[in-house]
Write an enzyme that holds these catalytic residues in place. Structure first.
Site, mmCIF file in Angstrom:
data_model
loop_
_atom_site.group_PDB
_atom_site.id
_atom_site.type_symbol
_atom_site.label_atom_id
_atom_site.label_comp_id
_atom_site.label_asym_id
_atom_site.label_seq_id
_atom_site.Cartn_x
_atom_site.Cartn_y
_atom_site.Cartn_z
ATOM 1 N N HIS A 21 0.286 -1.517 -7.643
ATOM 2 C CA HIS A 21 -0.095 0.063 -7.585
ATOM 3 C C HIS A 21 0.408 1.261 -7.562
ATOM 4 O O HIS A 21 0.893 2.003 -7.234
ATOM 5 C CB HIS A 21 -1.358 0.053 -6.321
ATOM 6 C CG HIS A 21 -0.636 -0.116 -5.187
ATOM 7 N ND1 HIS A 21 -1.123 -1.323 -4.436
ATOM 8 C CD2 HIS A 21 0.183 0.920 -4.095
ATOM 9 C CE1 HIS A 21 -0.110 -1.372 -3.468
ATOM 10 N NE2 HIS A 21 0.011 0.213 -3.010
ATOM 11 N N ASP A 57 -2.373 -7.359 -7.898
ATOM 12 C CA ASP A 57 -1.605 -6.458 -6.951
ATOM 13 C C ASP A 57 -0.062 -6.033 -7.293
ATOM 14 O O ASP A 57 1.145 -6.344 -6.314
ATOM 15 C CB ASP A 57 -1.866 -5.572 -6.055
ATOM 16 C CG ASP A 57 -1.555 -4.364 -5.966
ATOM 17 O OD1 ASP A 57 -1.221 -3.430 -6.900
ATOM 18 O OD2 ASP A 57 -2.014 -4.333 -4.555
ATOM 19 N N SER A 138 4.181 -0.582 0.231
ATOM 20 C CA SER A 138 3.696 -1.353 -0.635
ATOM 21 C C SER A 138 5.104 -2.161 -1.164
ATOM 22 O O SER A 138 5.344 -0.694 -1.654
ATOM 23 C CB SER A 138 2.535 -0.742 -0.791
ATOM 24 O OG SER A 138 1.370 -0.544 -0.359
#
Length: 298
Positions: A21, A57, A138
């Site tokens: 992402h 992810d 992230s």
């Protein structure tokens, strides 16, 4: 469209691991360049996407620069609840030094639904930690006590305090190697829809004298699938696929990451008391028996 986040070098050839992402974008734009700022202040403007995988992810970028000190990923056996960890990343895209939060590995094998740039995706087998993973963290490393990467910082729960999640090192390493070698992840197919044995499912099975608390509970079997050919039926519980122990549906999903399409492996399952087999397939099997069959996955 891209999201700002963190990544870390995993190979001295200049491969950087981050979240999907973070590197997310339309498929038509996968040849574009990415801007990457290294911890020594070097800014690389022509990093390229090597490959990405939505279901873990994860994504790998090539910074096209030799980097002599890549981070080392931890062995799965060393990652246990209670392990002290530190999440490192550029929270809220702050410039300068990265931020660091401290905590422990709270639990293993968590399933999490994550919003990947507007799309809900279920991530299986995640590490849970109370080390805060804020926006911008992230893709950064979750570091253990000796400096190894225990996981890749990925998500947090907005409806709870101290619940953050990371992709465990074993999955991250396998996924990264495949992306570097092949540019994509091709998962094998067993051909089942499954659920985890929660309290209600455990009670229902126990009423039929099938006493199991772990495994992937089969809800539906695809016609002509490898599972059907193995004699697996709705109500059965899959407990092993290849070398992977299956404790829940997340384990089964991740096991397919380690088994390539076309490979032959053993599958072990427990026959449901009220289940059935195709005529002549396993006529000598009694309900509740543990069965191992060799199958070729699609």
């Amino acid at each position: 469209m891209t999201c700002t986040g963190t990544g870390f070098v995993i190979d001295s050839r200049g491969y950087v691991l981050t979240n999907n992402h973070v590197a997310w974008g339309d498929d038509a734009l996968t040849n574009r360049s990415y801007a990457v700022e290294m911890d020594d202040g070097t800014i690389i403007t022509d990093a390229k996407l090597v490959g990405r995988d939505e279901l873990t992810d994860l994504a790998v970028l090539d910074i096209r620069k030799f980097w002599p000190k890549p981070l080392r990923l931890a062995d799965n056996d060393s990652i246990v609840p209670g392990l002290e960890v530190r999440a490192i990343g550029f929270a809220k895209a702050q410039r300068g030094m990265p931020s660091l939060t401290r905590g422990i590995v709270s639990a293993l094998d968590r399933d999490v639904v994550e919003n990947q740039c507007g799309k809900p995706v279920e991530l299986a087998g995640m590490l849970q930690t109370d080390a805060a993973i804020n926006g911008g963290n992230s893709g950064g490393p979750l570091i253990d006590e000796v400096g190894r990467v225990a996981g890749v910082n990925t998500a947090g729960r907005t409806d709870a305090q101290g619940m953050f999640f990371a992709v465990p090192a074993g999955i991250a390493q396998t996924c990264a190697r495949r992306l570097i070698a092949e540019g994509e992840i091709r998962r094998s197919r067993l051909g089942v829809e499954t659920g985890t044995i929660d309290r209600a499912a455990h009670q229902s099975l126990a009423e039929d004298h099938l006493y199991v608390s772990e495994g992937a509970l089969v809800k539906k079997v695809g016609a002509g699938s490898p599972a059907e050919r193995a004699g697996i039926a709705a109500g059965d519980v899959i407990v092993r696929l290849g070398s992977c122990a299956i404790r829940n549906r997340g384990d089964l999903a991740n096991a397919r990451l380690f088994i390539r399409p076309g490979e032959t492996v053993d599958v072990t399952f427990i026959h449901y008391m009220k289940g059935h087999f195709e005529p002549g397939s396993l006529s000598s099997v009694a309900p509740g028996d543990r069965i191992t069959r060799t199958i070729r996955l699609d």
